[in-house]
Design an enzyme around this catalytic site. Structure first.
Site, PDB file in Angstrom:
ATOM      1  N   GLY A 128       0.713  -1.279   0.159  1.00 50.61           N
ATOM      2  CA  GLY A 128      -0.443   0.379  -0.186  1.00 50.61           C
ATOM      3  C   GLY A 128       1.318   1.039  -0.063  1.00 50.61           C
ATOM      4  N   ARG A 167      -1.270  -1.675  -5.530  1.00 50.00           N
ATOM      5  CA  ARG A 167      -2.319  -1.842  -6.467  1.00 50.00           C
ATOM      6  C   ARG A 167      -2.352  -2.192  -7.970  1.00 50.00           C
ATOM      7  NH1 ARG A 167      -7.671   0.510  -5.720  1.00 50.00           N
ATOM      8  NH2 ARG A 167      -6.242   2.330  -4.745  1.00 50.00           N
ATOM      9  N   LYS A 192     -11.715   7.253   6.492  1.00 44.63           N
ATOM     10  CA  LYS A 192     -12.167   6.308   6.373  1.00 44.63           C
ATOM     11  C   LYS A 192     -12.684   5.377   6.600  1.00 44.63           C
ATOM     12  CE  LYS A 192     -11.021   3.437  10.939  1.00 44.63           C
ATOM     13  NZ  LYS A 192     -10.120   2.937  10.530  1.00 44.63           N
ATOM     14  N   GLY A 205      -4.871  -3.336  16.159  1.00 42.62           N
ATOM     15  CA  GLY A 205      -5.272  -2.551  15.749  1.00 42.62           C
ATOM     16  C   GLY A 205      -5.157  -0.822  15.451  1.00 42.62           C
ATOM     17  N   GLY A 213      -0.332   4.515   0.387  1.00 37.77           N
ATOM     18  CA  GLY A 213      -1.277   5.291   0.756  1.00 37.77           C
ATOM     19  C   GLY A 213      -0.744   6.446   1.658  1.00 37.77           C
ATOM     20  N   GLY A 239     -10.343  -0.309  14.116  1.00 35.25           N
ATOM     21  CA  GLY A 239      -9.483  -0.788  14.982  1.00 35.25           C
ATOM     22  C   GLY A 239      -9.246  -0.844  16.275  1.00 35.25           C
ATOM     23  N   THR A 240      -8.873   0.179  16.654  1.00 30.81           N
ATOM     24  CA  THR A 240      -8.839   0.472  17.783  1.00 30.81           C
ATOM     25  C   THR A 240      -9.743   0.102  18.766  1.00 30.81           C
ATOM     26  OG1 THR A 240      -6.693   2.050  17.335  1.00 30.81           O
ATOM     27  CG2 THR A 240      -7.463   2.794  19.328  1.00 30.81           C
ATOM     28  N   GLY A 300      -1.114  -4.099  10.433  1.00 32.45           N
ATOM     29  CA  GLY A 300      -2.301  -3.059  10.462  1.00 32.45           C
ATOM     30  C   GLY A 300      -3.736  -3.014   9.890  1.00 32.45           C
ATOM     31  N   THR A 301      -3.884  -3.389   8.615  1.00 39.18           N
ATOM     32  CA  THR A 301      -5.215  -3.173   8.408  1.00 39.18           C
ATOM     33  C   THR A 301      -6.479  -3.174   8.918  1.00 39.18           C
ATOM     34  OG1 THR A 301      -3.820  -4.083   6.381  1.00 39.18           O
ATOM     35  CG2 THR A 301      -6.195  -4.259   6.500  1.00 39.18           C
ATOM     36  N   HIS A 322     -12.879  10.017  13.579  1.00 39.81           N
ATOM     37  CA  HIS A 322     -11.736   9.807  12.074  1.00 39.81           C
ATOM     38  C   HIS A 322     -11.847  10.239  11.028  1.00 39.81           C
ATOM     39  CE1 HIS A 322      -9.780   5.732  14.676  1.00 39.81           C
ATOM     40  NE2 HIS A 322      -8.974   6.185  13.517  1.00 39.81           N
TER      41      HIS A 322
HETATM   42  P1  NAD Z   1      -5.699   4.741   2.658  1.00 38.91           P
HETATM   43  O1  NAD Z   1      -6.560   3.983   1.795  1.00 38.91           O
HETATM   44  O2  NAD Z   1      -4.958   5.419   2.174  1.00 38.91           O
HETATM   45  O3  NAD Z   1      -4.426   3.434   1.822  1.00 38.91           O
HETATM   46  C1  NAD Z   1      -4.706   2.105   1.571  1.00 38.91           C
HETATM   47  C2  NAD Z   1      -3.293   1.363   0.671  1.00 38.91           C
HETATM   48  O4  NAD Z   1      -3.738   0.500   0.450  1.00 38.91           O
HETATM   49  C3  NAD Z   1      -3.746   2.102  -0.706  1.00 38.91           C
HETATM   50  O5  NAD Z   1      -2.431   2.508  -1.305  1.00 38.91           O
HETATM   51  C4  NAD Z   1      -4.620   1.468  -1.726  1.00 38.91           C
HETATM   52  O6  NAD Z   1      -4.281   1.189  -2.708  1.00 38.91           O
HETATM   53  C5  NAD Z   1      -3.291  -0.078  -0.727  1.00 38.91           C
HETATM   54  N1  NAD Z   1      -4.698  -1.155  -1.120  1.00 38.91           N
HETATM   55  C6  NAD Z   1      -6.026  -1.387  -0.673  1.00 38.91           C
HETATM   56  N2  NAD Z   1      -6.442  -2.281  -1.127  1.00 38.91           N
HETATM   57  C7  NAD Z   1      -5.656  -3.413  -1.949  1.00 38.91           C
HETATM   58  C8  NAD Z   1      -5.540  -4.616  -2.760  1.00 38.91           C
HETATM   59  N3  NAD Z   1      -6.536  -5.109  -3.013  1.00 38.91           N
HETATM   60  N4  NAD Z   1      -4.170  -4.600  -3.043  1.00 38.91           N
HETATM   61  C9  NAD Z   1      -2.794  -3.743  -2.811  1.00 38.91           C
HETATM   62  N5  NAD Z   1      -3.118  -2.826  -2.460  1.00 38.91           N
HETATM   63  C10 NAD Z   1      -4.364  -1.996  -1.373  1.00 38.91           C
HETATM   64  O7  NAD Z   1      -5.749   4.141   4.088  1.00 38.91           O
HETATM   65  P2  NAD Z   1      -4.539   4.387   5.220  1.00 38.91           P
HETATM   66  O8  NAD Z   1      -5.144   5.768   6.295  1.00 38.91           O
HETATM   67  O9  NAD Z   1      -3.297   3.968   4.520  1.00 38.91           O
HETATM   68  O10 NAD Z   1      -4.290   3.021   6.118  1.00 38.91           O
HETATM   69  C11 NAD Z   1      -4.868   1.782   6.031  1.00 38.91           C
HETATM   70  C12 NAD Z   1      -5.134   1.271   6.592  1.00 38.91           C
HETATM   71  O11 NAD Z   1      -4.289   1.553   8.096  1.00 38.91           O
HETATM   72  C13 NAD Z   1      -6.915   0.633   7.433  1.00 38.91           C
HETATM   73  O12 NAD Z   1      -6.958  -0.257   7.193  1.00 38.91           O
HETATM   74  C14 NAD Z   1      -6.362   1.670   8.621  1.00 38.91           C
HETATM   75  O13 NAD Z   1      -7.326   1.454   9.959  1.00 38.91           O
HETATM   76  C15 NAD Z   1      -5.482   1.064   8.815  1.00 38.91           C
HETATM   77  N6  NAD Z   1      -4.945   1.768   9.864  1.00 38.91           N
HETATM   78  C16 NAD Z   1      -4.006   1.197  11.049  1.00 38.91           C
HETATM   79  C17 NAD Z   1      -3.499   1.855  11.857  1.00 38.91           C
HETATM   80  C18 NAD Z   1      -2.758   0.922  12.945  1.00 38.91           C
HETATM   81  O14 NAD Z   1      -2.310   1.306  14.210  1.00 38.91           O
HETATM   82  N7  NAD Z   1      -3.294  -0.393  13.626  1.00 38.91           N
HETATM   83  C19 NAD Z   1      -2.967   2.955  12.202  1.00 38.91           C
HETATM   84  C20 NAD Z   1      -3.472   3.487  11.225  1.00 38.91           C
HETATM   85  C21 NAD Z   1      -4.774   3.423   9.956  1.00 38.91           C
END
Ligand code: NAD
Length: 269
Positions: free
Chosen positions: A11, A38, A162, A126, A14, A168-169, A101-102, A158
């Site tokens: 990702g 992707r 989102k 999360g 992202g 998740g948190t 982290g997803t 958020h």
């Molecule tokens: P975002 O939409 O900015 O980025 C997501 C990235 O994943 C994009 O680049 C997208 O192209 C890629 N992606 C999505 N589906 C895909 C697929 N099928 N194949 C390949 N790549 C794919 O989102 P974000 O704000 O960066 O958040 C991403 C995830 O992380 C979310 O699930 C969010 O809730 C989570 N998150 C977790 C924490 C943590 O501490 N655990 C913190 C922040 C965000």
């Protein structure tokens, strides 16, 4: 000194992907060896360093996860549920460290993830921040002491982009409260109240979600009794917080046996 740990970032285009690449590129104990996203992502063909707001790193964003994982010791994966499930067998096969982290996985997808990651060294959270994991530990301890006459309500805010709720948190915090009370969260969770809901059922754990602007992440756990209220609040002010935690988890995971770990294990909480 140990060899730097080689990371691939999924990702890459992202919000978190860029932060993770930056964290890896500036960490002396880590090396960025691959970045992917992707096939149709705008980041395709871009330089990882430039995407991270740094100088060019000589790593181009590609779409082939398997090739990226062939050269990496660990994968930093903050993407989407389908993407994470598709990377899981690849990290398991290679015995790589998979930092997940997803959020937003359904219960069935969570179960699938557990099966697919057998053999891998997974750290799944999360939320990768120290602060949130401390609030989880506090929430559990307080829930152990306060009876069901203290209503537990978890609220979160958020950014407008989102796609899953509760966050998740928020679910981590809810699980901590449920563990403290010795109950199952799924059986006692109430979210998305609307219309004639009737009075609050004792012992339930409530969730409410706000989506607005560019808020990175705010969470409050409320314990409300008849004569007092306790609140624990966590505010994330920079996504670098999660990236730093994810990297620490990756480095920690390098010397572990295969298994499914959480940030609580990494922090020794
Ligand atoms: P975002 O939409 O900015 O980025 C997501 C990235 O994943 C994009 O680049 C997208 O192209 C890629 N992606 C999505 N589906 C895909 C697929 N099928 N194949 C390949 N790549 C794919 O989102 P974000 O704000 O960066 O958040 C991403 C995830 O992380 C979310 O699930 C969010 O809730 C989570 N998150 C977790 C924490 C943590 O501490 N655990 C913190 C922040 C965000």
């Amino acid at each position: 000194m140990a060899e730097p740990m080689k990371f691939a970032v999924a990702g890459a285009g992202g919000r978190m992907g860029r932060m993770l690449m930056k964290a890896v590129l500036v960490h002396p104990g880590c090396e960025l060896v691959a970045a992917f996203d992707r096939r149709e992502a705008k980041a395709q063909g871009e330089d990882a360093g430039v995407l991270a707001g740094l100088k060019p790193a000589g790593i181009t964003v590609r779409h082939d996860a398997a090739t990226a994982l062939d050269v990496a010791d660990g994968l930093l994966d903050f993407t989407g549920p389908e993407a994470t499930l598709s990377y899981a067998p690849e990290t398991a096969k290679r015995g790589s460290v998979h930092i997940i982290g997803t959020t937003g996985l359904s219960d069935a997808q969570e179960e699938q993830l557990r099966k697919l990651t057998e053999g891998a060294r997974v750290v799944r959270a999360g939320n990768f921040s120290l602060g949130v994991n401390l609030v989880c530990a506090l929430t559990k301890a307080v829930a152990e002491r306060l009876g069901p006459d203290y209503d537990v309500e978890i609220s979160e805010t958020h950014h407008r982009h989102k796609t899953d709720a509760p966050s998740g948190t928020a679910l981590m915090l809810g699980r901590s409260a449920a563990e403290g009370r010795g109950i199952d969260l799924a059986q006692n969770m109430v979210s998305g109240r609307d219309g004639i809901t009737g009075p609050r059922k004792e012992g339930t754990i409530g969730f409410s979600s706000i989506r607005a602007g560019e808020v990175i992440g705010e969470h409050t756990v409320l314990f409300a009794g008849l004569a007092e209220r306790l609140e624990f609040k966590h505010v994330a002010t920079d996504r670098a917080l999660f990236a730093g935690g994810a990297l620490a988890a990756g480095l920690w995971g390098r010397s572990r046996e295969p298994g499914f770990y959480t940030m609580m294990d990494v922090l020794g909480l």
